[in-house]
Write a protein that holds these residues in place. Structure first.
Motif, PDB file in Angstrom:
ATOM      1  N   TYR A 168       0.823  -1.209   0.000  1.00 53.05           N
ATOM      2  CA  TYR A 168       0.000   0.000   0.000  1.00 53.05           C
ATOM      3  C   TYR A 168       0.859   1.262   0.000  1.00 53.05           C
ATOM      4  O   TYR A 168       0.380   2.342   0.342  1.00 53.05           O
ATOM      5  CB  TYR A 168      -0.920  -0.004   1.222  1.00 53.05           C
ATOM      6  N   ASP A 169       2.127   1.106  -0.375  1.00 52.15           N
ATOM      7  CA  ASP A 169       3.053   2.240  -0.410  1.00 52.15           C
ATOM      8  C   ASP A 169       2.718   3.140  -1.592  1.00 52.15           C
ATOM      9  O   ASP A 169       3.158   2.917  -2.719  1.00 52.15           O
ATOM     10  CB  ASP A 169       4.492   1.728  -0.505  1.00 52.15           C
ATOM     11  N   SER A 170       1.918   4.146  -1.320  1.00 55.04           N
ATOM     12  CA  SER A 170       1.490   5.093  -2.354  1.00 55.04           C
ATOM     13  C   SER A 170       1.085   6.383  -1.676  1.00 55.04           C
ATOM     14  O   SER A 170       0.378   6.363  -0.661  1.00 55.04           O
ATOM     15  CB  SER A 170       0.315   4.510  -3.152  1.00 55.04           C
ATOM     16  N   GLU A 171       1.530   7.498  -2.217  1.00 48.88           N
ATOM     17  CA  GLU A 171       1.144   8.782  -1.652  1.00 48.88           C
ATOM     18  C   GLU A 171      -0.357   9.026  -1.789  1.00 48.88           C
ATOM     19  O   GLU A 171      -0.973   9.685  -0.952  1.00 48.88           O
ATOM     20  CB  GLU A 171       1.916   9.917  -2.321  1.00 48.88           C
ATOM     21  N   ALA A 172      -0.957   8.465  -2.838  1.00 51.31           N
ATOM     22  CA  ALA A 172      -2.408   8.605  -3.009  1.00 51.31           C
ATOM     23  C   ALA A 172      -3.148   7.910  -1.869  1.00 51.31           C
ATOM     24  O   ALA A 172      -4.148   8.429  -1.351  1.00 51.31           O
ATOM     25  CB  ALA A 172      -2.832   8.035  -4.352  1.00 51.31           C
ATOM     26  N   ILE A 173      -2.663   6.740  -1.471  1.00 51.87           N
ATOM     27  CA  ILE A 173      -3.291   6.011  -0.363  1.00 51.87           C
ATOM     28  C   ILE A 173      -3.070   6.754   0.948  1.00 51.87           C
ATOM     29  O   ILE A 173      -3.982   6.873   1.781  1.00 51.87           O
ATOM     30  CB  ILE A 173      -2.747   4.572  -0.289  1.00 51.87           C
ATOM     31  N   ARG A 174      -1.858   7.270   1.149  1.00 50.18           N
ATOM     32  CA  ARG A 174      -1.592   8.037   2.373  1.00 50.18           C
ATOM     33  C   ARG A 174      -2.486   9.266   2.449  1.00 50.18           C
ATOM     34  O   ARG A 174      -3.024   9.591   3.511  1.00 50.18           O
ATOM     35  CB  ARG A 174      -0.107   8.435   2.423  1.00 50.18           C
ATOM     36  N   ASP A 175      -2.628   9.959   1.311  1.00 49.03           N
ATOM     37  CA  ASP A 175      -3.484  11.149   1.298  1.00 49.03           C
ATOM     38  C   ASP A 175      -4.934  10.778   1.585  1.00 49.03           C
ATOM     39  O   ASP A 175      -5.649  11.520   2.272  1.00 49.03           O
ATOM     40  CB  ASP A 175      -3.383  11.854  -0.056  1.00 49.03           C
ATOM     41  N   THR A 179      -7.304  12.197   4.713  1.00 53.28           N
ATOM     42  CA  THR A 179      -8.604  12.856   4.572  1.00 53.28           C
ATOM     43  C   THR A 179      -9.620  12.309   5.569  1.00 53.28           C
ATOM     44  O   THR A 179     -10.627  12.962   5.843  1.00 53.28           O
ATOM     45  CB  THR A 179      -9.162  12.692   3.149  1.00 53.28           C
ATOM     46  N   HIS A 180      -9.361  11.121   6.102  1.00 54.20           N
ATOM     47  CA  HIS A 180     -10.225  10.527   7.132  1.00 54.20           C
ATOM     48  C   HIS A 180      -9.612  10.696   8.524  1.00 54.20           C
ATOM     49  O   HIS A 180      -9.957   9.961   9.445  1.00 54.20           O
ATOM     50  CB  HIS A 180     -10.451   9.049   6.839  1.00 54.20           C
ATOM     51  N   ASP A 181      -8.684  11.645   8.638  1.00 53.46           N
ATOM     52  CA  ASP A 181      -8.031  11.948   9.918  1.00 53.46           C
ATOM     53  C   ASP A 181      -7.253  10.758  10.476  1.00 53.46           C
ATOM     54  O   ASP A 181      -7.170  10.570  11.689  1.00 53.46           O
ATOM     55  CB  ASP A 181      -9.060  12.420  10.964  1.00 53.46           C
ATOM     56  N   MET A 182      -6.691   9.946   9.590  1.00 57.27           N
ATOM     57  CA  MET A 182      -5.846   8.830  10.005  1.00 57.27           C
ATOM     58  C   MET A 182      -4.385   9.162   9.724  1.00 57.27           C
ATOM     59  O   MET A 182      -4.076   9.804   8.709  1.00 57.27           O
ATOM     60  CB  MET A 182      -6.197   7.555   9.233  1.00 57.27           C
ATOM     61  N   VAL A 183      -3.506   8.719  10.594  1.00 52.62           N
ATOM     62  CA  VAL A 183      -2.072   8.831  10.350  1.00 52.62           C
ATOM     63  C   VAL A 183      -1.633   7.554   9.643  1.00 52.62           C
ATOM     64  O   VAL A 183      -1.723   6.462  10.214  1.00 52.62           O
ATOM     65  CB  VAL A 183      -1.290   8.995  11.664  1.00 52.62           C
ATOM     66  N   PRO A 184      -1.163   7.632   8.402  1.00 52.86           N
ATOM     67  CA  PRO A 184      -0.766   6.422   7.685  1.00 52.86           C
ATOM     68  C   PRO A 184       0.578   5.887   8.172  1.00 52.86           C
ATOM     69  O   PRO A 184       1.570   6.613   8.195  1.00 52.86           O
ATOM     70  CB  PRO A 184      -0.684   6.880   6.231  1.00 52.86           C
ATOM     71  N   VAL A 185       0.586   4.631   8.584  1.00 46.78           N
ATOM     72  CA  VAL A 185       1.823   3.956   8.988  1.00 46.78           C
ATOM     73  C   VAL A 185       2.087   2.869   7.957  1.00 46.78           C
ATOM     74  O   VAL A 185       1.639   1.728   8.073  1.00 46.78           O
ATOM     75  CB  VAL A 185       1.699   3.362  10.407  1.00 46.78           C
ATOM     76  N   ILE A 186       2.811   3.261   6.897  1.00 50.09           N
ATOM     77  CA  ILE A 186       3.066   2.373   5.763  1.00 50.09           C
ATOM     78  C   ILE A 186       4.545   2.477   5.410  1.00 50.09           C
ATOM     79  O   ILE A 186       5.035   3.583   5.145  1.00 50.09           O
ATOM     80  CB  ILE A 186       2.214   2.771   4.539  1.00 50.09           C
ATOM     81  N   PRO A 187       5.286   1.379   5.398  1.00 52.31           N
ATOM     82  CA  PRO A 187       6.709   1.461   5.045  1.00 52.31           C
ATOM     83  C   PRO A 187       6.889   1.750   3.563  1.00 52.31           C
ATOM     84  O   PRO A 187       6.009   1.459   2.747  1.00 52.31           O
ATOM     85  CB  PRO A 187       7.230   0.065   5.407  1.00 52.31           C
ATOM     86  N   THR A 188       8.005   2.343   3.223  1.00 49.54           N
ATOM     87  CA  THR A 188       8.322   2.597   1.816  1.00 49.54           C
ATOM     88  C   THR A 188       9.150   1.453   1.249  1.00 49.54           C
ATOM     89  O   THR A 188       9.785   0.698   1.982  1.00 49.54           O
ATOM     90  CB  THR A 188       9.108   3.910   1.667  1.00 49.54           C
TER      91      THR A 188
END
Length: 262
Positions: A168-175, A179-188
């Motif tokens: 799920y390493d994608s800036e689109a997914i992080r963004d 937008t749902h007020d979540m902090v994305p914890v996804i490794p690159t």
């Protein structure tokens, strides 16, 4: 006598929920509801349901009818009471499709695709901070994780931390998570050049909770191997499995978050 799946406490919870959704109160309700989890647990053909439970056609017709009307999903949502969305984990897992899963009528949604493992379905599951299922989506096995991440985030709604693996390493997914007020914890990925200041290695280690739930779901043999021809019927089997897990949770067996971290 066939081994039964429903305890008295579990049946009382299910019966109360069935009454809320207008299900007919028949004398053989419990026998039918024993037969359907029997099929879920064993993965046997419907015709092999033990006669002492109920006629196999009665069990199949009721399961199929409730699947068409979406009642299995409503049962699951009714039991999804005590959830902790401080941390939310998502992941995907492949399910091998049995040859009997082929042959659905044209126009029916099947959610079966060809991958390196052959005919497969993929389950995308979200879990709460204690590792219990929140919701899921199924697709063909040829669909990449990133293609359904946005839908999963919308289904979750809101959480503090959104934790997923490198798929799920994608800036689109992080963004989308932000937008749902979540902090994305996804490794690159190893070849990534951008920084990743939000990554928390401690929280990422807890991602095994969603993997543990997949292992628990696959204890039900109708989940570990897909036999259902239609996507809606396989989803209904998944909703039933998740409902049973949540019923046990509501019966006081749910571990605390502290226990989950040990």
């Amino acid at each position: 006598m066939a081994r039964q799946a429903l305890t008295d406490n579990l049946w009382e919870q299910l019966q109360a929920t069935m009454a809320q959704h207008g299900c007919y109160q028949k004398e053989n309700n419990r026998e039918v509801m024993e037969a359907i989890p029997w099929k879920l647990r064993t993965g046997a053909p419907w015709r092999d349901i033990p006669k002492e439970l109920c006629p196999w056609k009665t069990a199949y017709n009721r399961f199929n009818r409730w699947s068409k009307t979406g009642l299995w999903e409503k049962f699951f949502l009714a039991f999804e009471q005590k959830i902790d969305t401080e941390w939310v984990f998502i992941d995907g897992s492949y399910i091998r499709c049995h040859q009997h899963a082929s042959g659905a009528r044209l126009g029916e949604d099947r959610a079966i695709g060809q991958s390196r493992g052959g005919a497969t379905t993929k389950i995308y599951l979200s879990c709460d901070a204690d590792g219990y299922p929140l919701d899921f989506k199924i697709t063909g096995g040829d669909v990449h994780d990133s293609q359904v991440a946005g839908e999963l985030i919308d289904m979750i709604g809101q959480a503090d931390y959104f934790i997923a693996d490198k798929g799920y390493d994608s800036e689109a997914i992080r963004d989308k998570a932000r937008t749902h007020d979540m902090v994305p914890v996804i490794p690159t990925r190893k070849n990534a050049t951008q920084s990743n200041p939000e990554f928390d290695s401690y929280l990422y280690k807890l991602r095994h909770l969603v993997e543990n739930m997949f292992a628990r779901l696959k204890h039900f043999r109708s989940i570990a191997t897909r036999y259902e021809k239609l996507a809606r019927n396989f989803k209904s089997m998944l909703y039933l499995a998740c409902t049973i897990i949540h019923c046990k949770m509501n019966n006081g067996t749910r571990p605390s978050k502290v226990t989950s971290l040990l």
